[in-house]
Design an enzyme around this catalytic site. Structure first.
Site, PDB file in Angstrom:
ATOM      1  N   GLY A 171      28.485 -18.884 -40.433  1.00 14.79           N
ATOM      2  CA  GLY A 171      29.411 -18.947 -39.316  1.00 14.79           C
ATOM      3  C   GLY A 171      30.795 -19.423 -39.690  1.00 14.79           C
ATOM      4  O   GLY A 171      31.237 -19.330 -40.839  1.00 14.79           O
TER       5      GLY A 171
ATOM      6  N   VAL B 285      42.601 -29.851 -37.057  1.00 16.87           N
ATOM      7  CA  VAL B 285      42.899 -28.596 -37.754  1.00 16.87           C
ATOM      8  C   VAL B 285      44.338 -28.569 -38.232  1.00 16.87           C
ATOM      9  O   VAL B 285      44.627 -28.332 -39.411  1.00 16.87           O
ATOM     10  CB  VAL B 285      42.610 -27.382 -36.843  1.00 16.87           C
ATOM     11  CG1 VAL B 285      43.108 -26.096 -37.494  1.00 16.87           C
ATOM     12  CG2 VAL B 285      41.109 -27.283 -36.560  1.00 16.87           C
TER      13      VAL B 285
ATOM     14  N   HIS C 130      29.266 -54.411 -54.985  1.00 14.51           N
ATOM     15  CA  HIS C 130      30.646 -54.677 -55.404  1.00 14.51           C
ATOM     16  C   HIS C 130      30.859 -54.173 -56.825  1.00 14.51           C
ATOM     17  O   HIS C 130      29.962 -54.289 -57.653  1.00 14.51           O
ATOM     18  CB  HIS C 130      30.922 -56.182 -55.344  1.00 14.51           C
ATOM     19  CG  HIS C 130      32.268 -56.571 -55.883  1.00 14.51           C
ATOM     20  ND1 HIS C 130      33.420 -56.434 -55.143  1.00 14.51           N
ATOM     21  CD2 HIS C 130      32.636 -57.071 -57.097  1.00 14.51           C
ATOM     22  CE1 HIS C 130      34.446 -56.847 -55.876  1.00 14.51           C
ATOM     23  NE2 HIS C 130      33.991 -57.243 -57.071  1.00 14.51           N
TER      24      HIS C 130
END
Length: 496
Positions: free
Chosen positions: A49, A211, A469
């Site tokens: 898509g 966008v 860390h």
């Protein structure tokens, strides 16, 4: 694994017919096959898509090229000297195409492996559970191609397909600003930007949401003279106001011209370029080579034949659904952008799972209040939950913290110190209501905030969680400590 389709009088019949193969449709099809249903998937382009072909993936591939280019240009800051650094824009496009092909081929392989029958063509409803699939013909993809056509290609054989249940997953297409000149050559949408063969010398980006902001950031890094026109008081207006203002400052620092509280009234051709008329605090004209419309999206239903199915839409044209993604027509569901709930690929995927599990008789739900969002500008932006203003409007008495990346050892080592994390929490119990990040790896860091809100975690619990860390992830712990008034790596709060 799904069973093969049965054919009766040349009509293919499935337990579930999915219309649209984007991140919602293909995920739904795979989940349905896993649930033992026979599944047909109608797709008129490549599987994946908008997300894989025209949105998330290709833009991020190009943004990565921009990031690498920017890093090499400043490599001397790290003791690495590079000479004659140039941008090969056609090579950037080729790399993007390769990334897209790899992923779309992968999705096609997953559909095949799960026994999903993929039917190529353009679907049009002829009834509530029946669609005719029209061949696409030889039309090119992209702007002007089949996904923008009001009618599918005609004159060829049509295949009829039915499903006991039907799932609409046709997504959305870019919207254009309804102003004079918006259809002129050189005025493009985000889809059309992929067709550019060279970096524009001057470009106006209309719309400063995700966008528009991403394309503006990319082209500015590639060397374009960029102007962003946004009607809201700050960029990315759905984000926390502090984040939007920070992005505006960052863009201006990088040479992007930002015009907020401004609108485009018209566009015209003038002396071989485009002239954009902007109304704001004062009226001005922008002379540019390209205008990119990044003003939102609209449902991709123009040629779907929803009337024949009896499916209702809301006043914006989006398909109306309930909390289980059911439409007003029994056995017809809809997911993804076409519902207008949250136009994000990961929301479409989760909606696909919820819809299919509902169809298959399994319990599933979606909480739209805990949906993370990310914008891949530089610096990146990500957020989940309520903004400070939104929490206050809902009646929460809030406490906020704002911890800078510059105070992290890891940010110092990477040289990427811009930005901060902001936490919005309830002042009485410390429940985390919203997390907002602008800075390096924001899209990855937001997952901790999403999980914290989903599990109803408090500031104390986040502060007491040991973080590795030196990492960027420490910013979650440090932000929580700051909200509690117990910061370890920034100055203590002022005492009154």
């Amino acid at each position: 694994m799904g069973a093969r389709a049965k054919k009766h009088s040349e009509v293919q019949e499935f337990d579930l017919l999915v219309v649209g193969g984007g991140p919602g449709g293909y995920v739904a099809a795979i989940r349905a096959a896993q649930r033992g249903l026979s599944v047909g998937l109608v797709e008129k382009e490549k599987a994946g898509g908008v997300c894989l072909n025209w949105g998330c993936i290709p833009t991020k591939a190009m943004l990565r090229s921009a990031e690498v280019y920017e890093t090499v240009l400043h490599s001397a800051d790290f003791g690495v000297h590079a000479e004659n650094v140039t941008l090969d824009f056609p090579a950037v496009a080729r790399r993007k195409d390769g990334v897209v092909k790899n992923l779309t081929d992968g999705v096609a392989g997953l559909l095949k492996a799960n026994g999903v029958t993929v039917i190529d063509g353009h679907a049009r409803f002829t009834g509530s559970n029946t669609v005719d699939v029209h061949p696409n013909g030889d039309s090119p993809l992209g702007e002007g191609g089949p996904r923008y056509a009001a009618e599918p290609a005609g004159g060829q054989a049509v295949e009829r397909v039915t499903g006991r249940d039907v799932l609409i997953a046709t997504g959305s297409v870019p919207a254009r600003l309804p102003v004079p000149g918006s259809e002129l050559p050189g005025v493009i949408t985000s889809d059309g930007a992929f067709g550019l063969e060279e970096v524009p010398k001057r470009i106006a980006v209309v719309g400063g949401s995700a966008v528009g902001a991403e394309w503006a950031s990319m082209f500015a890094t590639f060397g374009s003279e960029v102007t962003v026109v946004e009607m809201a008081p700050s960029l990315v207006p759905i984000e926390d106001a502090e984040v939007g203002k920070a992005l505006g400052r960052s863009m201006k620092k990088s040479g992007i011209r930002v015009l907020t509280e401004s609108t485009v009234s018209s566009i015209e051709q003038a002396d071989g370029h485009l002239r954009v008329h902007v109304d704001g605090s004062d009226t001005q004209q922008l002379d540019v080579d390209v205008v990119l419309m990044g003003v939102g999206r609209k449902p991709n239903t123009a040629s779907l034949g929803l009337d024949a199915a009896g499916v209702a839409t809301d006043e914006r044209g989006f398909v109306a659904v309930d909390d289980k993604l059911r439409t007003n027509v029994e056995h017809v569901y809809a997911i993804g952008d076409v519902t207008g709930k949250a136009l994000l690929a990961h929301v479409a995927s989760h909606q696909g799972v919820v819809a299919v599990d509902t169809i298959a008789g399994h319990e599933a739900h979606i909480d739209y209040g805990v949906v993370p969002a990310a914008t891949f500008t530089h610096p990146e932006i990500a957020s989940v939950g309520l903004t400070e203003a939104g929490a206050t409007e809902r009646g929460h008495d809030v406490v906020t913290s704002r911890f800078p990346f510059a105070a992290l050892g890891r940010s110092k080592t990477t040289g990427d110190e811009e930005g901060f994390m902001k936490i919005v929490a309830g002042s009485k119990h410390g429940e985390i209501l919203g997390v907002h990040v602008i800075g390096p790896s924001a899209s990855d860091l937001i997952t901790e905030g999403t999980l914290a809100i989903s599990l109803e975690a408090t500031l104390d619990e986040l502060a007491d969680t040991i973080h590795a860390h030196p990492t960027l992830g420490e910013i979650g712990m440090e932000s929580a400590m700051s909200a509690l008034g117990l910061p370890l790596h920034t100055a203590p709060p002022r005492r009154r």
